[in-house]
Design a protein around this motif. Structure first.
Motif, mmCIF file in Angstrom:
data_model
loop_
_atom_site.group_PDB
_atom_site.id
_atom_site.type_symbol
_atom_site.label_atom_id
_atom_site.label_comp_id
_atom_site.label_asym_id
_atom_site.label_seq_id
_atom_site.Cartn_x
_atom_site.Cartn_y
_atom_site.Cartn_z
ATOM 1 N N GLN A 1 12.018 58.997 -13.784
ATOM 2 C CA GLN A 1 12.115 58.462 -12.426
ATOM 3 C C GLN A 1 11.485 59.409 -11.407
ATOM 4 O O GLN A 1 10.846 58.963 -10.444
ATOM 5 N N VAL A 2 11.651 60.703 -11.610
ATOM 6 C CA VAL A 2 11.033 61.682 -10.704
ATOM 7 C C VAL A 2 9.515 61.593 -10.801
ATOM 8 O O VAL A 2 8.809 61.590 -9.783
ATOM 9 N N LEU A 3 8.996 61.531 -12.027
ATOM 10 C CA LEU A 3 7.548 61.424 -12.205
ATOM 11 C C LEU A 3 7.005 60.150 -11.568
ATOM 12 O O LEU A 3 5.963 60.158 -10.903
ATOM 13 N N ARG B 1 1.741 70.246 -8.458
ATOM 14 C CA ARG B 1 2.665 69.403 -7.710
ATOM 15 C C ARG B 1 4.113 69.513 -8.191
ATOM 16 O O ARG B 1 5.032 69.362 -7.395
ATOM 17 N N LEU B 2 4.315 69.762 -9.494
ATOM 18 C CA LEU B 2 5.690 69.809 -9.999
ATOM 19 C C LEU B 2 5.773 70.821 -11.150
ATOM 20 O O LEU B 2 5.973 70.455 -12.311
ATOM 21 N N PRO B 3 5.649 72.107 -10.847
ATOM 22 C CA PRO B 3 5.637 73.117 -11.918
ATOM 23 C C PRO B 3 6.990 73.333 -12.574
ATOM 24 O O PRO B 3 7.064 73.974 -13.628
ATOM 25 N N GLU B 4 8.068 72.798 -11.975
ATOM 26 C CA GLU B 4 9.389 73.009 -12.558
ATOM 27 C C GLU B 4 9.609 72.181 -13.831
ATOM 28 O O GLU B 4 10.505 72.487 -14.625
ATOM 29 N N ILE B 5 8.825 71.140 -14.008
ATOM 30 C CA ILE B 5 8.989 70.288 -15.191
ATOM 31 C C ILE B 5 7.898 70.648 -16.200
ATOM 32 O O ILE B 5 6.706 70.453 -15.937
ATOM 33 N N TYR B 6 8.334 71.176 -17.350
ATOM 34 C CA TYR B 6 7.362 71.573 -18.368
ATOM 35 C C TYR B 6 8.025 71.558 -19.746
ATOM 36 O O TYR B 6 9.263 71.475 -19.877
ATOM 37 N N LEU B 7 7.185 71.603 -20.777
ATOM 38 C CA LEU B 7 7.636 71.606 -22.170
ATOM 39 C C LEU B 7 7.569 73.014 -22.726
ATOM 40 O O LEU B 7 6.758 73.830 -22.288
ATOM 41 N N GLU C 1 14.560 74.464 -20.896
ATOM 42 C CA GLU C 1 15.916 74.624 -20.379
ATOM 43 C C GLU C 1 15.913 74.640 -18.851
ATOM 44 O O GLU C 1 16.820 74.115 -18.207
ATOM 45 N N GLU C 2 14.871 75.249 -18.241
ATOM 46 C CA GLU C 2 14.784 75.261 -16.775
ATOM 47 C C GLU C 2 14.635 73.843 -16.230
ATOM 48 O O GLU C 2 15.251 73.484 -15.221
ATOM 49 N N THR C 3 13.829 73.034 -16.907
ATOM 50 C CA THR C 3 13.650 71.641 -16.479
ATOM 51 C C THR C 3 14.969 70.886 -16.541
ATOM 52 O O THR C 3 15.326 70.142 -15.605
ATOM 53 N N VAL C 4 15.700 71.050 -17.629
ATOM 54 C CA VAL C 4 16.975 70.351 -17.809
ATOM 55 C C VAL C 4 17.981 70.777 -16.736
ATOM 56 O O VAL C 4 18.728 69.950 -16.197
ATOM 57 N N LEU C 5 17.996 72.076 -16.411
ATOM 58 C CA LEU C 5 18.943 72.572 -15.409
ATOM 59 C C LEU C 5 18.578 72.108 -13.994
ATOM 60 O O LEU C 5 19.464 71.826 -13.179
ATOM 61 N N ASP D 1 18.458 67.596 -11.944
ATOM 62 C CA ASP D 1 19.378 66.922 -11.019
ATOM 63 C C ASP D 1 19.037 67.247 -9.568
ATOM 64 O O ASP D 1 19.021 66.355 -8.707
ATOM 65 N N ALA D 2 18.763 68.535 -9.312
ATOM 66 C CA ALA D 2 18.405 68.929 -7.948
ATOM 67 C C ALA D 2 17.073 68.311 -7.538
ATOM 68 O O ALA D 2 16.904 67.853 -6.395
ATOM 69 N N ILE D 3 16.105 68.292 -8.461
ATOM 70 C CA ILE D 3 14.804 67.683 -8.157
ATOM 71 C C ILE D 3 14.972 66.187 -7.878
ATOM 72 O O ILE D 3 14.375 65.642 -6.947
ATOM 73 N N TYR D 4 15.796 65.535 -8.679
ATOM 74 C CA TYR D 4 16.033 64.104 -8.497
ATOM 75 C C TYR D 4 16.664 63.825 -7.132
ATOM 76 O O TYR D 4 16.290 62.871 -6.441
ATOM 77 N N ASN D 5 17.607 64.668 -6.725
ATOM 78 C CA ASN D 5 18.267 64.473 -5.423
ATOM 79 C C ASN D 5 17.296 64.697 -4.259
ATOM 80 O O ASN D 5 17.450 64.094 -3.195
ATOM 81 N N ASN D 6 16.299 65.568 -4.456
ATOM 82 C CA ASN D 6 15.299 65.771 -3.409
ATOM 83 C C ASN D 6 14.352 64.573 -3.307
ATOM 84 O O ASN D 6 13.944 64.185 -2.210
ATOM 85 N N VAL D 7 14.014 64.013 -4.459
ATOM 86 C CA VAL D 7 13.105 62.872 -4.456
ATOM 87 C C VAL D 7 13.828 61.603 -4.002
ATOM 88 O O VAL D 7 13.278 60.791 -3.249
ATOM 89 N N PHE D 8 15.053 61.434 -4.470
ATOM 90 C CA PHE D 8 15.854 60.250 -4.124
ATOM 91 C C PHE D 8 17.149 60.719 -3.453
ATOM 92 O O PHE D 8 18.159 60.947 -4.123
ATOM 93 N N PRO D 9 17.124 60.923 -2.119
ATOM 94 C CA PRO D 9 18.291 61.455 -1.404
ATOM 95 C C PRO D 9 19.508 60.528 -1.501
ATOM 96 O O PRO D 9 19.444 59.408 -2.006
#
Length: 550
Positions: A74-76, A112-118, A129-133, A136-144
């Protein structure tokens, strides 16, 4: 009956085996492309299997993993980030760098979104693990928080629409655009006020009309950039489809880059204007010439960086392009060594400052006034108004005699008197010239030389060495004119004659003829009176008007 019973007993095992078999066939985590394909493929409407998609999340129970996988997609989609699987590496041992810092990870959208990676764990690739943690915060920023509230208050008919766009989305888009327009005018006034404050703080003076106009033009794109940033933050909340978001955010990125280029170009213009005002107050005229050079350099730098930014937006690998440009640039530099030398010479001229604009210099065979210092060459105008273009590489190596840095203009000449001039008149003439130099308003009275220095082929040599105060060529010529006229008048009044190259046969006595030698008056009283009259006339003489420099 026994066969039926056996089938019923082994049916669960068969079903489980098929599930496992399907997992082994469709779930592939062996490389970055396979992992992303697994994540996205099983969340499509025609193949919705979130449990299989959640296999890309490591270390969580199934329900939580499913929620994380759905939020990542959904974020992507909300950011309009389209993943081209064909561009994803298939190397099982892929590393994002080389050397001791090499790490088995793959950042999908590094800009544009370096926090999400494999990252690779064991033999498989998972979301890090950083992406998984952080998801939620990224999702809340994209969808307030107001998204859920908005969905609740929208009536049923608000979800109707056409071409996949619902009515509430169109209404929200109109509200967003209206808000952006209002904020644009507000941001413009604030930006202009801040720019004036910054300009006043730097220059300690109020901006003139030209700078004021530039600041107003600079405030426009700044306010537009703030408005675009608002759209970038809020637009994902409208929950359009991936395709719509993709094209909208691509357009926003292009517009934002173009505006940033415009902002920096206007900023360079403002800074160069302020720097030009600063250089006008400095003694060095070479700083004035540096203004257009710096302006062209920074303008070119902004345009090049903006061009590479646009290429990045369109998906071009600028790393490869820069590497190719570097190799090509090296070949070009080898083929144009003279240009590189001239550029280095330009830098050395501005660092050493051997001359300034409008200085009169002697550089080898070139003599003239410096008019302009460019990237490649320096322009010197000769006395006959012709132009010399001297390569800066050559100019930085040869000896330069800068006449413009002289404290005074030196003038040295020899006056030749006839050999039959009496010593008393020679001494009187020398003293008279000295007095003329002292009384001359444009000569140094504390540094001069007027002496009987020797015997020429056909004249007694009187050396005259003076220093004129003015450095201007035309004023020097006017001062010489006054000095020469005064010396000629002095010689005429004393009866001293100037010699010229000649052969003279003198007959001292000739029958019935008087002596042909000139008659000199050596009376002391007459000499002093003559010198005093000449000095009085010189003081009262009005100097002629300055003539233009040739």
């Amino acid at each position: 009956m026994k066969k039926l019973l056996c089938i019923l007993l082994f049916l669960p095992s068969i079903i489980m085996a098929q599930d496992i078999a399907s997992d082994s066939v469709f779930v592939d985590l062996s490389n970055p492309r396979a992992t992303l394909n697994t994540h996205l493929n099983f969340l499509q409407d025609n193949n919705y299997q979130p449990k299989k998609s959640a296999k890309t999340i490591r270390g969580l129970e199934q329900k939580k993993a499913v929620r994380k996988a759905i939020k990542i997609k959904q974020v992507l989609d909300g950011k309009g980030l389209y993943i081209d699987l064909n561009s994803i590496p298939t190397d099982e041992d892929y590393k994002d760098s080389v050397g001791i810092n090499a790490y088995s990870r793959y950042i999908i959208f590094p800009n544009r979104l370096p926090e999400i990676y494999l990252e690779k764990k064991g033999n498989n690739w998972y979301y890090s693990e950083e992406t998984v943690l952080k998801i939620d915060a990224i999702y809340n920023n994209v969808f307030p928080w107001y998204i859920n509230w908005l969905q609740e208050i929208v009536p049923e008919y608000g979800h109707k629409g056409f071409f996949g766009i619902e009515i509430w989305q169109l209404v929200a888009l109109l509200i967003l655009l209206s808000l952006v327009i209002v904020l644009y005018y507000f941001f413009r006034k604030i930006a202009f006020w801040l720019l004036k404050k910054i300009q006043h703080y730097i220059t300690k003076s109020n901006a003139d009309l030209e700078v004021d106009k530039v600041l107003k033009k600079l405030a426009h794109p700044i306010s537009l950039l703030l408005s675009i940033n608002l759209i970038d933050v809020v637009f994902p909340s409208l929950q359009f489809t991936l395709e719509v978001n993709r094209w909208v955010f691509l357009g926003l990125s292009i517009v934002e880059t173009v505006f940033w280029i415009y902002v920096f170009l206007k900023l360079i213009k403002v800074v160069m204007k302020i720097y030009a005002e600063f250089t006008e107050n400095t003694h060095s005229r070479l700083d004035d010439q540096l203004v257009p050079i710096l302006n062209n350099f920074f303008t070119g730098l902004v345009l090049v960086l903006g061009f590479f930014r646009l290429l990045t937006i369109f998906g071009v690998d600028t790393t490869t392009l820069i590497a190719g440009a570097t190799i090509g640039g090296l070949a070009f530099a080898l083929a144009s060594q003279d240009t590189v030398k001239n550029l280095i010479g330009t830098i050395m001229i501005f660092l050493d400052k051997p001359f300034h604009i409008d200085d009169w210099i002697e550089a080898g065979e070139v003599v003239g006034t410096v008019e302009r210092v460019g990237f490649r060459s320096t322009r010197v105008r000769a006395a006959d108004t012709s132009i010399y273009q001297i390569p800066n590489s050559k100019l930085s190596e040869i000896v330069i005699n800068n006449k413009g840095l002289r404290l005074y203009r030196r003038y040295n000449t020899n006056l030749g008197l006839r050999y039959d001039t009496p010593p008393e008149l020679i001494e009187a003439f020398v003293n008279g010239v000295r007095q003329i130099i002292i009384e001359h308003p444009e000569t140094r009275s504390d540094s001069y030389n007027v002496e009987f220095t020797g015997f020429g082929d056909s004249a007694l040599l009187i050396m005259v060495n003076v220093y004129f105060k003015s450095l201007a060529w035309s004023e020097e010529q006017t001062s010489k004119h006054r000095l020469h006229i005064a010396i000629i008048k002095l010689a005429a009044a004393l009866g001293v004659e100037f010699a010229f190259p000649s052969t003279t046969v003198t007959i001292e006595q000739f029958p019935d003829k008087s002596n042909l030698s000139p008659k000199y008056n050596t009376s002391k009283e007459s000499i002093n009176a003559t010198i005093q009259n000449i000095l009085t006339e010189f003081k009262n003489d009005v100097p002629p008007e300055n003539t233009p420099e040739s």
